[in-house]
Enzyme design. Structure first.
Site, mmCIF file in Angstrom:
data_model
loop_
_atom_site.group_PDB
_atom_site.id
_atom_site.type_symbol
_atom_site.label_atom_id
_atom_site.label_comp_id
_atom_site.label_asym_id
_atom_site.label_seq_id
_atom_site.Cartn_x
_atom_site.Cartn_y
_atom_site.Cartn_z
ATOM 1 N N ARG A 9 -4.594 -3.942 -0.547
ATOM 2 C CA ARG A 9 -5.824 -3.158 -0.731
ATOM 3 C C ARG A 9 -6.043 -2.743 -2.188
ATOM 4 O O ARG A 9 -5.239 -2.993 -3.057
ATOM 5 C CB ARG A 9 -5.832 -1.919 0.135
ATOM 6 C CG ARG A 9 -6.102 -2.182 1.587
ATOM 7 C CD ARG A 9 -6.598 -0.885 2.187
ATOM 8 N NE ARG A 9 -6.530 -0.915 3.620
ATOM 9 C CZ ARG A 9 -7.461 -1.491 4.359
ATOM 10 N NH1 ARG A 9 -8.493 -2.055 3.787
ATOM 11 N NH2 ARG A 9 -7.337 -1.484 5.670
ATOM 12 N N GLU A 22 0.855 -1.190 0.000
ATOM 13 C CA GLU A 22 0.000 0.000 0.000
ATOM 14 C C GLU A 22 0.894 1.244 0.000
ATOM 15 O O GLU A 22 1.909 1.274 0.684
ATOM 16 C CB GLU A 22 -0.859 -0.033 1.265
ATOM 17 C CG GLU A 22 -1.893 1.055 1.283
ATOM 18 C CD GLU A 22 -3.012 0.730 2.262
ATOM 19 O OE1 GLU A 22 -2.719 0.521 3.431
ATOM 20 O OE2 GLU A 22 -4.167 0.703 1.825
HETATM 21 N N1 DCP Z 1 -6.694 4.310 5.225
HETATM 22 C C1 DCP Z 1 -7.795 5.141 5.077
HETATM 23 N N2 DCP Z 1 -8.480 5.124 3.898
HETATM 24 C C2 DCP Z 1 -8.122 4.307 2.893
HETATM 25 C C3 DCP Z 1 -7.035 3.438 3.044
HETATM 26 C C4 DCP Z 1 -6.331 3.466 4.232
HETATM 27 O O1 DCP Z 1 -8.145 5.884 5.991
HETATM 28 N N3 DCP Z 1 -8.810 4.328 1.768
HETATM 29 C C5 DCP Z 1 -5.906 4.372 6.482
HETATM 30 C C6 DCP Z 1 -6.212 3.295 7.482
HETATM 31 C C7 DCP Z 1 -4.909 3.123 8.199
HETATM 32 C C8 DCP Z 1 -3.854 3.467 7.152
HETATM 33 O O2 DCP Z 1 -4.534 4.232 6.167
HETATM 34 O O3 DCP Z 1 -4.800 4.059 9.256
HETATM 35 C C9 DCP Z 1 -3.209 2.243 6.542
HETATM 36 O O4 DCP Z 1 -4.211 1.335 6.334
HETATM 37 P P1 DCP Z 1 -4.155 -0.214 6.227
HETATM 38 O O5 DCP Z 1 -5.171 -0.852 7.078
HETATM 39 O O6 DCP Z 1 -4.306 -0.528 4.794
HETATM 40 O O7 DCP Z 1 -2.712 -0.646 6.598
HETATM 41 P P2 DCP Z 1 -2.194 -1.380 7.845
HETATM 42 O O8 DCP Z 1 -0.716 -1.152 7.872
HETATM 43 O O9 DCP Z 1 -2.968 -0.977 9.052
HETATM 44 O O10 DCP Z 1 -2.523 -2.884 7.531
HETATM 45 P P3 DCP Z 1 -1.893 -4.192 8.141
HETATM 46 O O11 DCP Z 1 -1.556 -3.932 9.579
HETATM 47 O O12 DCP Z 1 -2.968 -5.200 7.943
HETATM 48 O O13 DCP Z 1 -0.672 -4.476 7.363
#
Ligand code: DCP
Length: 239
Positions: free
Chosen positions: A113, A56
Site C-alpha cells: 500500500r 504495511e
Molecule cells: N486500513 C484502513 N485505512 C488505511 C489502511 C488500512 O482502515 N489507510 C485498514 C484496513 C484493514 C487493515 O487496516 O483492516 C489492514 O489493511 P490491508 O488491507 O492493507 O491489509 P490486509 O492484511 O487486509 O491485506 P492482505 O490480506 O491483502 O495482505
C-alpha cells in the site's frame, strides 16, 4: 568497471537517474497482498536478492506506546471518534516505514500500500461513511499534498494492483479472522473495491496486463507526477 566501459559513448541523459525502483502493491482488505509479497520474499530464490519488501506498518497500529494501544481496533470499534486519528497515524507510520527502508541496496522495493491508497480509498470511504467530518477531511487535505511533495520517497515508480471481487475478499477475511475486523461488512468491502477501481482502473479495460496511458487515472489526487499514470500493473486474484 565493465558497466562503465559499456556506458562509454552512450547518451547517459537517457538512462534512468534513480536506480532503485519502488512499486506499491495495492488491493482490497484481504485480497492477498501480504501473501503475494511473502511469496516473492521467501519462495522465489531468484528474486530474494533483488527485491526488498516493505510490509504495511500494521504492527505499529496494533501496539502504540508504552500502554500498547491498538489504534486499528479503536478505529473499528468507534469509527466516528477515531477515523481521523487513525488515518493520521497511518500516514505517519508510512513515512517512518519508508525512511527505515530508504537506505537498502536491492534494486527493487515493493511496498504494501501507499499514502495514495490511504487518500484515494480509505479516507474517501470513511468520509463517505460520515466517520470523518468536513473539518477533519479539510485538515487531512490541507497537509496531504504539501507533506507528500516534501517526501519524495513516498512517491512510487508504479503500482501493482491485486484485484479480486469483494465477495472473494470477504470470504478470505472470514477465514483469516483478524480480531479487529469483526465488524467489517461486505458492503464496506464493496465500497473499498469501487474506490480502488475508479482510482487505479477507471475504464476497466479487462484482463491482466499493463494499461495504456489513456486508460489511467486522470483524477489522481495527491502529488503524483503525471507520468506515473502509465505505470499501473494489475493481477486478477479471484482464484
Ligand atoms: N486500513 C484502513 N485505512 C488505511 C489502511 C488500512 O482502515 N489507510 C485498514 C484496513 C484493514 C487493515 O487496516 O483492516 C489492514 O489493511 P490491508 O488491507 O492493507 O491489509 P490486509 O492484511 O487486509 O491485506 P492482505 O490480506 O491483502 O495482505
Amino acid at each position: 568497471e565493465s558497466v562503465d566501459e559499456e556506458l562509454k559513448g552512450t547518451d547517459t541523459s537517457k538512462l534512468p537517474k534513480n536506480r532503485r525502483l519502488t512499486f506499491c502493491v495495492e488491493g482490497n482488505i484481504s485480497v492477498g497482498k501480504t501473501t503475494f509479497l511473502q511469496r516473492i520474499a521467501n519462495e522465489t530464490i531468484e528474486l530474494r536478492d533483488l527485491v526488498e519488501i516493505v510490509p504495511e506498518p500494521i504492527a505499529k497500529w496494533q501496539d502504540v506506546g508504552p500502554e500498547h494501544f491498538n489504534i486499528l481496533d479503536a478505529f473499528y470499534a468507534e469509527p466516528q471518534r477515531y477515523a481521523y486519528t487513525f488515518q493520521n497515524y497511518v500516514f505517519v507510520t508510512r513515512v517512518m516505514q519508508e525512511k527505515e527502508s530508504s537506505c537498502g541496496i536491492k534494486p527493487l522495493r515493493l511496498m504494501e500500500r501507499s499514502v495514495f491508497s490511504d487518500r484515494m480509498v480509505f479516507v474517501r470511504a470513511v468520509h463517505e461513511a460520515n466517520w470523518m467530518n468536513e473539518m477533519e477531511i479539510s485538515i487531512y487535505d490541507s497537509w496531504f499534498d504539501p507533506v507528500v511533495s516534501s517526501l519524495p520517497g513516498l512517491i512510487p515508480d508504479g503500482f501493482i494492483y491485486l484485484r479480486a471481487s469483494p465477495d472473494t475478499c470477504h470470504k478470505r477475511m472470514m477465514v483469516r479472522k483478524r480480531s479487529e475486523e469483526g465488524g467489517v461488512t461486505l458492503d464496506y468491502l464493496r465500497g473499498l473495491h469501487e474506490k480502488h477501481e475508479s482510482w487505479l482502473l477507471p475504464s476497466k479495460g479487462g484482463g491482466s496486463g499493463v494499461l495504456s496511458v489513456s486508460q489511467l487515472p486522470v483524477h489522481m489526487e495527491g502529488s503524483l507526477p503525471a507520468d506515473i499514470r502509465d505505470r499501473v500493473f494489475y493481477l486478477e486474484g479471484d482464484h
